[in-house]
Scaffold this motif. Structure first.
Motif, PDB file in Angstrom:
ATOM      1  N   ILE A 227       0.834  -1.204   0.000  1.00  0.00           N
ATOM      2  CA  ILE A 227       0.000   0.000   0.000  1.00  0.00           C
ATOM      3  C   ILE A 227       0.868   1.253   0.000  1.00  0.00           C
ATOM      4  CG2 ILE A 227      -1.730   1.285   1.313  1.00  0.00           C
ATOM      5  CD1 ILE A 227      -2.869  -1.348   2.225  1.00  0.00           C
ATOM      6  N   LEU A 228       1.975   1.224   0.736  1.00  0.00           N
ATOM      7  CA  LEU A 228       2.891   2.367   0.700  1.00  0.00           C
ATOM      8  C   LEU A 228       3.503   2.536  -0.690  1.00  0.00           C
ATOM      9  CD1 LEU A 228       4.703   2.024   4.155  1.00  0.00           C
ATOM     10  CD2 LEU A 228       2.993   3.708   3.487  1.00  0.00           C
ATOM     11  N   GLY A 229       3.765   1.411  -1.353  1.00  0.00           N
ATOM     12  CA  GLY A 229       4.250   1.486  -2.731  1.00  0.00           C
ATOM     13  C   GLY A 229       3.214   2.092  -3.659  1.00  0.00           C
ATOM     14  N   ILE A 230       1.942   1.746  -3.456  1.00  0.00           N
ATOM     15  CA  ILE A 230       0.873   2.346  -4.252  1.00  0.00           C
ATOM     16  C   ILE A 230       0.809   3.846  -4.009  1.00  0.00           C
ATOM     17  CG2 ILE A 230      -1.630   2.415  -4.585  1.00  0.00           C
ATOM     18  CD1 ILE A 230      -1.691  -0.569  -3.931  1.00  0.00           C
ATOM     19  N   SER A 231       0.949   4.260  -2.752  1.00  0.00           N
ATOM     20  CA  SER A 231       0.941   5.692  -2.429  1.00  0.00           C
ATOM     21  C   SER A 231       2.075   6.412  -3.146  1.00  0.00           C
ATOM     22  CB  SER A 231       1.067   5.895  -0.917  1.00  0.00           C
ATOM     23  OG  SER A 231      -0.018   5.324  -0.235  1.00  0.00           O
ATOM     24  N   ARG A 232       3.237   5.781  -3.178  1.00  0.00           N
ATOM     25  CA  ARG A 232       4.380   6.389  -3.875  1.00  0.00           C
ATOM     26  C   ARG A 232       4.116   6.489  -5.376  1.00  0.00           C
ATOM     27  NH1 ARG A 232      10.479   5.486  -3.951  1.00  0.00           N
ATOM     28  NH2 ARG A 232      11.080   7.206  -5.300  1.00  0.00           N
ATOM     29  N   ALA A 233       3.508   5.441  -5.945  1.00  0.00           N
ATOM     30  CA  ALA A 233       3.220   5.456  -7.374  1.00  0.00           C
ATOM     31  C   ALA A 233       2.172   6.518  -7.718  1.00  0.00           C
ATOM     32  CB  ALA A 233       2.740   4.079  -7.826  1.00  0.00           C
ATOM     33  N   VAL A 234       1.157   6.649  -6.871  1.00  0.00           N
ATOM     34  CA  VAL A 234       0.114   7.649  -7.123  1.00  0.00           C
ATOM     35  C   VAL A 234       0.697   9.057  -7.086  1.00  0.00           C
ATOM     36  CG1 VAL A 234      -1.971   8.689  -6.133  1.00  0.00           C
ATOM     37  CG2 VAL A 234      -1.803   6.211  -6.348  1.00  0.00           C
ATOM     38  N   GLY A 235       1.657   9.294  -6.198  1.00  0.00           N
ATOM     39  CA  GLY A 235       2.222  10.624  -6.055  1.00  0.00           C
ATOM     40  C   GLY A 235       3.429  10.917  -6.922  1.00  0.00           C
ATOM     41  N   GLU A 236       3.846   9.972  -7.754  1.00  0.00           N
ATOM     42  CA  GLU A 236       5.010  10.192  -8.608  1.00  0.00           C
ATOM     43  C   GLU A 236       4.701  11.209  -9.703  1.00  0.00           C
ATOM     44  OE1 GLU A 236       8.419  10.446 -10.449  1.00  0.00           O
ATOM     45  OE2 GLU A 236       8.068   9.578  -8.465  1.00  0.00           O
ATOM     46  N   SER A 296      -6.016   8.381   2.290  1.00  0.00           N
ATOM     47  CA  SER A 296      -6.807   7.160   2.484  1.00  0.00           C
ATOM     48  C   SER A 296      -5.924   5.918   2.411  1.00  0.00           C
ATOM     49  CB  SER A 296      -7.911   7.085   1.421  1.00  0.00           C
ATOM     50  OG  SER A 296      -8.769   8.205   1.491  1.00  0.00           O
ATOM     51  N   LEU A 297      -4.990   5.900   1.462  1.00  0.00           N
ATOM     52  CA  LEU A 297      -4.087   4.757   1.339  1.00  0.00           C
ATOM     53  C   LEU A 297      -3.205   4.609   2.574  1.00  0.00           C
ATOM     54  CD1 LEU A 297      -3.016   5.105  -2.402  1.00  0.00           C
ATOM     55  CD2 LEU A 297      -4.445   3.311  -1.429  1.00  0.00           C
ATOM     56  N   ASN A 298      -2.707   5.715   3.100  1.00  0.00           N
ATOM     57  CA  ASN A 298      -1.868   5.655   4.295  1.00  0.00           C
ATOM     58  C   ASN A 298      -2.661   5.194   5.512  1.00  0.00           C
ATOM     59  OD1 ASN A 298       0.503   6.501   3.033  1.00  0.00           O
ATOM     60  ND2 ASN A 298       0.011   8.660   3.305  1.00  0.00           N
ATOM     61  N   ILE A 299      -3.918   5.641   5.619  1.00  0.00           N
ATOM     62  CA  ILE A 299      -4.765   5.202   6.736  1.00  0.00           C
ATOM     63  C   ILE A 299      -5.040   3.709   6.639  1.00  0.00           C
ATOM     64  CG2 ILE A 299      -7.074   5.400   7.742  1.00  0.00           C
ATOM     65  CD1 ILE A 299      -7.017   8.364   7.041  1.00  0.00           C
ATOM     66  N   VAL A 300      -5.331   3.239   5.427  1.00  0.00           N
ATOM     67  CA  VAL A 300      -5.564   1.807   5.231  1.00  0.00           C
ATOM     68  C   VAL A 300      -4.310   1.004   5.572  1.00  0.00           C
ATOM     69  CG1 VAL A 300      -6.010   0.037   3.475  1.00  0.00           C
ATOM     70  CG2 VAL A 300      -7.384   2.123   3.532  1.00  0.00           C
ATOM     71  N   SER A 301      -3.159   1.495   5.148  1.00  0.00           N
ATOM     72  CA  SER A 301      -1.898   0.811   5.454  1.00  0.00           C
ATOM     73  C   SER A 301      -1.671   0.728   6.957  1.00  0.00           C
ATOM     74  CB  SER A 301      -0.731   1.546   4.781  1.00  0.00           C
ATOM     75  OG  SER A 301       0.503   0.998   5.175  1.00  0.00           O
ATOM     76  N   TYR A 302      -1.903   1.835   7.654  1.00  0.00           N
ATOM     77  CA  TYR A 302      -1.723   1.850   9.112  1.00  0.00           C
ATOM     78  C   TYR A 302      -2.708   0.902   9.782  1.00  0.00           C
ATOM     79  CZ  TYR A 302      -1.464   3.695  13.872  1.00  0.00           C
ATOM     80  OH  TYR A 302      -1.323   3.816  15.233  1.00  0.00           O
ATOM     81  N   TRP A 303      -3.951   0.879   9.299  1.00  0.00           N
ATOM     82  CA  TRP A 303      -4.965   0.024   9.902  1.00  0.00           C
ATOM     83  C   TRP A 303      -4.626  -1.453   9.693  1.00  0.00           C
ATOM     84  CZ3 TRP A 303      -8.461  -3.504   7.749  1.00  0.00           C
ATOM     85  CH2 TRP A 303      -9.444  -3.977   8.622  1.00  0.00           C
ATOM     86  N   ILE A 304      -4.212  -1.806   8.484  1.00  0.00           N
ATOM     87  CA  ILE A 304      -3.866  -3.199   8.200  1.00  0.00           C
ATOM     88  C   ILE A 304      -2.664  -3.641   9.028  1.00  0.00           C
ATOM     89  CG2 ILE A 304      -2.947  -4.732   6.421  1.00  0.00           C
ATOM     90  CD1 ILE A 304      -4.700  -3.311   4.410  1.00  0.00           C
ATOM     91  N   ALA A 305      -1.664  -2.762   9.121  1.00  0.00           N
ATOM     92  CA  ALA A 305      -0.453  -3.121   9.873  1.00  0.00           C
ATOM     93  C   ALA A 305      -0.772  -3.385  11.337  1.00  0.00           C
ATOM     94  CB  ALA A 305       0.581  -2.008   9.751  1.00  0.00           C
ATOM     95  N   ASN A 306      -1.727  -2.666  11.898  1.00  0.00           N
ATOM     96  CA  ASN A 306      -2.092  -2.863  13.303  1.00  0.00           C
ATOM     97  C   ASN A 306      -3.144  -3.951  13.482  1.00  0.00           C
ATOM     98  OD1 ASN A 306      -0.849  -0.564  15.187  1.00  0.00           O
ATOM     99  ND2 ASN A 306      -1.260   0.329  13.188  1.00  0.00           N
ATOM    100  N   ARG A 307      -4.049  -4.070  12.512  1.00  0.00           N
ATOM    101  CA  ARG A 307      -5.137  -5.050  12.646  1.00  0.00           C
ATOM    102  C   ARG A 307      -4.628  -6.470  12.520  1.00  0.00           C
ATOM    103  NH1 ARG A 307      -7.961  -8.592  13.155  1.00  0.00           N
ATOM    104  NH2 ARG A 307     -10.210  -8.844  12.733  1.00  0.00           N
TER     105      ARG A 307
END
Length: 313
Positions: A227-236, A296-307
């Motif tokens: 998901i962090l990779g997707i965030s990087r790709a979206v912001g490139e 939204s992607l960062n929030i999802v990443s944080y949620w998955i990492a903790n969940r």
């Protein structure tokens, strides 16, 4: 009158020791205040960016309706016949992102598995910095490499336009591979050795242990890296701006020129649009959409990492 010293009374603290404790306490308070100020600057900067973006976006929507922005399928704010449909830019962004992740996920995950489970320590000590070195290459270099080398190479096998999403996506995938690989490697290494040994004791092969025990145990970290990779790709920005072109269109063809949100923002930022004009305000409207997507992607990443985090004793 008898004078008491610290030697005569063990409960009497020496003045020097007391002064030292007071000095250390003051130093701790000063350091704490400095660290708090640094954290506060970061938070205030973030809030300032958000306020400015959405303030200008509010001005944009006073001139352009939500229906024109979210329901129209054309994006031509710089043409005589203006259209403000954001979907062609979103389409281009996610098309290049999908291509990039189809490259970055297998490359990053396979490199993480090799470095963690198969490579000798000396080999891993050399290969990991070499892979992560890709993240230090300027993105403009990736863009020109895709345009001048990768596109001509691919055109020998596939009919492509000069500017196309395939070359941009593939090059972005190579650029994002260290992000996915590094975080996945840390997640795989965090899996206890006892799980591997238990699997070996049951007669499972090493490859089966990796895919049936290690990867499921490290799944939260691996998904977070993706998901962090997707965030990087979206912001490139620069890679897609140089290699993919600036033609916003709704298409799923990787052979055509497209435009992404970041590429359009870079185009408007060139200074041709006067400040306060509607063209200039589109910069903030597109930036607000990009901000919401990445947040939204960062929030999802944080949620998955903790969940789905696995905790081991």
């Amino acid at each position: 009158m008898q004078n008491y010293t610290s030697q005569d009374d063990p409960y009497l603290l020496p003045r020097q020791s007391l002064d030292k404790d007071i000095s250390e306490d003051i130093s701790e308070r000063i350091v704490g205040a400095i660290l708090f100020a640094c954290a506060l600057v970061s938070v205030l900067t973030t809030f300032g960016i958000v306020i400015i973006i959405f303030q200008e976006t509010f001005g944009f929507f006073q001139e352009v309706s939500f229906a024109q922005f979210f329901l129209d399928t054309k994006w031509t704010p710089l043409f005589a016949e203006r259209h403000f449909g954001i979907w062609p830019l979103i389409n281009g962004t996610f098309l290049t992102t999908a291509i990039a992740m189809s490259v970055a996920i297998p490359l990053g995950l396979c490199s993480a598995i090799y470095l963690s489970e198969y490579a000798q320590p000396k080999v891993a000590a050399v290969l990991r910095p070499a892979v992560e070195l890709l993240a230090g290459v300027p993105t403009v270099v990736y863009g020109y490499f895709a345009l001048l080398f990768l596109t001509p190479l691919l055109r020998n096998f596939i009919p492509l336009e000069i500017f196309n999403s395939l070359s941009a996506g593939v090059m972005m995938g190579i650029m994002i591979t260290p992000t996915v690989g590094s975080i996945s490697l840390d997640a795989i290494k965090s899996v206890p050795r006892s799980l591997r040994e238990g699997a070996y004791a049951l007669g499972i092969t090493k490859l089966e242990t990796i895919f049936k025990v290690v990867l499921p145990a490290a799944l939260s970290g691996i998904i977070a890296s993706i998901i962090l990779g997707i965030s990087r790709a979206v912001g490139e920005t620069m890679t897609v701006l140089i290699a993919a072109g600036l033609q916003p269109k709704l298409t799923i063809s990787f052979a055509e020129s497209i435009a992404t949100m970041t590429a359009y923002m870079a185009q408007i930022s060139g200074g041709d649009s006067p400040r306060g004009s509607l063209n200039f305000k589109t910069l903030y409207a597109v930036g607000a959409v990009l901000f919401v997507i990445t947040l939204s992607l960062n929030i999802v990443s944080y949620w998955i990492a903790n969940r789905y985090k696995e905790k081991y004793e």
